[in-house]
Design a protein around this motif. Structure first.
Motif, PDB file in Angstrom:
ATOM      1  N   ALA A  15      65.453  43.013 -16.909  1.00 20.12           N
ATOM      2  CA  ALA A  15      66.310  42.120 -17.673  1.00 20.12           C
ATOM      3  C   ALA A  15      65.733  40.715 -17.785  1.00 20.12           C
ATOM      4  O   ALA A  15      66.092  39.968 -18.670  1.00 20.12           O
ATOM      5  N   LEU A  16      64.841  40.347 -16.891  1.00 21.03           N
ATOM      6  CA  LEU A  16      64.271  39.009 -16.857  1.00 21.03           C
ATOM      7  C   LEU A  16      62.774  39.095 -17.114  1.00 21.03           C
ATOM      8  O   LEU A  16      62.053  39.723 -16.358  1.00 21.03           O
ATOM      9  N   SER A  17      62.330  38.494 -18.217  1.00 22.74           N
ATOM     10  CA  SER A  17      60.902  38.515 -18.566  1.00 22.74           C
ATOM     11  C   SER A  17      60.256  37.210 -18.144  1.00 22.74           C
ATOM     12  O   SER A  17      60.878  36.148 -18.202  1.00 22.74           O
ATOM     13  N   SER A  24      52.484  26.099 -18.619  1.00 23.57           N
ATOM     14  CA  SER A  24      53.875  26.364 -18.257  1.00 23.57           C
ATOM     15  C   SER A  24      54.111  27.843 -17.974  1.00 23.57           C
ATOM     16  O   SER A  24      53.278  28.690 -18.284  1.00 23.57           O
ATOM     17  N   VAL A  25      55.260  28.091 -17.375  1.00 22.24           N
ATOM     18  CA  VAL A  25      55.752  29.450 -17.161  1.00 22.24           C
ATOM     19  C   VAL A  25      57.120  29.504 -17.819  1.00 22.24           C
ATOM     20  O   VAL A  25      57.936  28.583 -17.667  1.00 22.24           O
ATOM     21  N   VAL A  26      57.379  30.575 -18.581  1.00 24.96           N
ATOM     22  CA  VAL A  26      58.644  30.710 -19.291  1.00 24.96           C
ATOM     23  C   VAL A  26      59.332  31.994 -18.845  1.00 24.96           C
ATOM     24  O   VAL A  26      58.706  33.055 -18.794  1.00 24.96           O
ATOM     25  N   TYR A  27      60.616  31.869 -18.508  1.00 22.71           N
ATOM     26  CA  TYR A  27      61.457  33.017 -18.191  1.00 22.71           C
ATOM     27  C   TYR A  27      62.430  33.211 -19.345  1.00 22.71           C
ATOM     28  O   TYR A  27      62.933  32.233 -19.910  1.00 22.71           O
ATOM     29  N   ALA A  66      61.712  21.835 -14.832  1.00 26.44           N
ATOM     30  CA  ALA A  66      62.278  23.009 -15.492  1.00 26.44           C
ATOM     31  C   ALA A  66      63.367  22.589 -16.463  1.00 26.44           C
ATOM     32  O   ALA A  66      64.171  21.709 -16.174  1.00 26.44           O
ATOM     33  N   GLU A  67      63.360  23.231 -17.627  1.00 26.88           N
ATOM     34  CA  GLU A  67      64.395  23.023 -18.637  1.00 26.88           C
ATOM     35  C   GLU A  67      64.942  24.382 -19.035  1.00 26.88           C
ATOM     36  O   GLU A  67      64.178  25.323 -19.248  1.00 26.88           O
ATOM     37  N   GLU A  78      61.909  27.056 -19.103  1.00 31.68           N
ATOM     38  CA  GLU A  78      60.505  26.678 -19.165  1.00 31.68           C
ATOM     39  C   GLU A  78      60.199  25.747 -17.993  1.00 31.68           C
ATOM     40  O   GLU A  78      60.862  24.739 -17.803  1.00 31.68           O
ATOM     41  N   VAL A  79      59.190  26.126 -17.203  1.00 28.00           N
ATOM     42  CA  VAL A  79      58.751  25.323 -16.071  1.00 28.00           C
ATOM     43  C   VAL A  79      57.379  24.770 -16.402  1.00 28.00           C
ATOM     44  O   VAL A  79      56.428  25.530 -16.585  1.00 28.00           O
TER      45      VAL A  79
END
Length: 80
Positions: A15-17, A24-27, A66-67, A78-79
């Motif tokens: 469920a979480l990509s 950056s790293v994006v979830y 993180a936002e 987004e981190v």
């Protein structure tokens, strides 16, 4: 039927990509709620989604700024 907020954990891996970029790293997670239906915030590395009396949260393993936003039912964090 109204979607329910759920706690994210190891069982929710599908469920979480997670996407890694150079800076950056994006979830991303499909939570089925729009911005007007829920509020999202990031506090000390924890993403919190609140809808009425319900709250779901998950820890961000990366450090940095993180936002979090909700748009079209998708929670994006987004981190940088």
């Amino acid at each position: 039927m109204t979607p329910e907020l759920q706690q994210f954990d190891e069982r929710d891996a599908d469920a979480l990509s997670r996407y890694e970029y150079a800076d950056s790293v994006v979830y991303a997670a499909d939570i089925g709620l729009d911005a007007g239906e829920a509020a999202v915030d990031v506090v000390d590395g924890t993403v919190m989604v609140v809808r009425g009396d319900e709250q779901a949260d998950f820890e961000i393993p990366e450090s940095g700024t993180a936002e979090a936003t909700i748009k079209n039912g998708v929670l994006t964090v987004e981190v940088a």
